[in-house]
Design a protein around this motif. Structure first.
Motif, short mmCIF file in Angstrom:
data_model
loop_
_atom_site.label_atom_id
_atom_site.label_comp_id
_atom_site.label_asym_id
_atom_site.label_seq_id
_atom_site.Cartn_x
_atom_site.Cartn_y
_atom_site.Cartn_z
N ARG A 220 0.84 -1.20 0.00
CA ARG A 220 0.00 0.00 0.00
C ARG A 220 0.88 1.25 0.00
O ARG A 220 0.62 2.21 -0.73
CB ARG A 220 -0.90 -0.04 1.24
N LEU A 226 -4.10 -0.50 -3.61
CA LEU A 226 -4.82 0.77 -3.53
C LEU A 226 -5.43 0.97 -2.15
O LEU A 226 -5.72 0.00 -1.43
CB LEU A 226 -5.90 0.83 -4.60
N GLU A 227 -5.65 2.23 -1.79
CA GLU A 227 -6.20 2.54 -0.47
C GLU A 227 -7.58 1.90 -0.28
O GLU A 227 -7.88 1.37 0.79
CB GLU A 227 -6.30 4.05 -0.29
N ASP A 228 -8.41 1.93 -1.32
CA ASP A 228 -9.74 1.32 -1.20
C ASP A 228 -9.63 -0.19 -0.97
O ASP A 228 -10.44 -0.76 -0.22
CB ASP A 228 -10.56 1.58 -2.46
N PHE A 230 -7.09 -1.76 0.52
CA PHE A 230 -6.60 -1.96 1.87
C PHE A 230 -7.72 -1.75 2.90
O PHE A 230 -7.90 -2.56 3.81
CB PHE A 230 -5.43 -1.02 2.15
N ARG A 231 -8.48 -0.68 2.74
CA ARG A 231 -9.57 -0.40 3.68
C ARG A 231 -10.67 -1.45 3.58
O ARG A 231 -11.25 -1.86 4.59
CB ARG A 231 -10.15 1.00 3.40
#
Length: 304
Positions: A220, A226-228, A230-231
């Motif tokens: 990340r 991508l941040e999405d 990972f979240r």
């Protein structure tokens, strides 16, 4: 034992289980260096793994037995034997073949992977116990093995000095502790018998569950994950009862445990950089090594 004889020997072991006519195919690994790391071959319906030189036999035996028994067999792929086999100076284990995750961003089973990891972190350790998680030791070994004497070594060493003692294996880790895979990434996920299982027990043990987010968080940081994604992975992990990084957890100073995540992310980036910088020429894409060394320079410039 050099590469060709080792592969032949592993094929011989595999044919004991898969039959004398089974094809032997080396399995590519991003970190496969026969002299230093693990080597795997597929032989029909089985996979034979030569563990890295210096692998502790007693610890590997405990890990294999844990993967084969309840409750960990609910999450881990079970080996065909729980006693390591000695082949050419290496310890070898034998496994059923599982289909790996396809390299297709649109089809990555993020939710299934997160759910499986949460199940692992909430399992009770087997009655015989488990060794300590090997993640910190593995990172320290990768950094210690880098001997290029040039800029790469200096940058890696400077970044490594910012990693807290516990994440370098020099102090007791923070609690709470759970069963931890120790080298979790999507490449450790295989499809078998209609479900997903985790492979690679070399670092399986008891430790802070945040270690199993280290590689994902490092990717990340590099922009690969991508941040999405990972979240979304975190949300699915929490929804399945995973205890790590949970809002309201951690300590009064660090309620969600993000300081611990920063520590293991730094360790993972530095470890990956050291491994690639120390690889034989042509062993890794130069661009990736460059990205990792630049990340190490940024880590060294931001010690806290």
């Amino acid at each position: 034992m050099t590469e060709a004889p080792l592969l032949d020997a592993l094929g011989g072991v595999g044919r004991r289980y898969a039959g004398p006519d089974a094809d032997v195919v080396p399995l590519p690994r991003a970190d496969q260096r026969p002299a230093a790391g693990a080597v795997l071959v597929r032989c029909g319906a089985v996979v034979v793994k030569a563990h890295a030189p210096g692998t502790d036999r007693a610890a590997l035996r405990v890990r294999l037995a844990a993967a084969a028994g309840t409750p960990l067999a609910e999450v881990l792929l079970a080996p065909l034997e729980t006693e390591p086999i000695a082949v050419g100076g290496r310890l070898v284990s034998v496994w059923p073949y599982g289909r790996p995750v396809a390299v297709d961003p649109a089809r990555v089973p993020w939710v299934e992977a997160a759910t499986l990891l949460a199940r692992l972190h909430t399992l009770t350790p087997p009655a015989g116990g488990l060794p300590a998680c090997g993640a910190a030791r593995r990172s320290a070994d990768n950094v210690g093995a880098l001997r290029d004497g040039g800029r790469a070594q200096a940058v890696v060493a400077a970044a490594w000095r910012t990693v807290p003692d516990w994440a370098r294996g020099d102090a007791a880790p923070p609690g709470p502790l759970t069963v931890v895979h120790g080298d979790w990434h999507l490449g450790q996920l295989v499809a078998r018998d209609g479900g997903w299982r985790l492979i690679d027990v070399d670092d399986l043990g008891v430790g802070p569950p945040v270690w199993d987010f280290a590689r994902l968080a490092a990717l990340r940081a590099l922009g690969v994950v991508l941040e999405d994604e990972f979240r979304g992975f975190l949300d699915a992990y929490w929804a399945a009862g995973g205890p790590a990084l949970r809002p309201g957890g951690g300590t009064a100073e660090d309620p969600a445990g993000w300081t611990a995540l920063d520590a293991v992310t730094r360790a993972a980036v530095v470890s990956m950089a050291a491994k690639r910088a120390g690889a034989p020429a042509g062993g890794y894409p130069d661009a990736l090594e460059g990205h990792l060394l630049r990340a190490c320079a940024q880590i060294a410039a931001c010690p806290t």
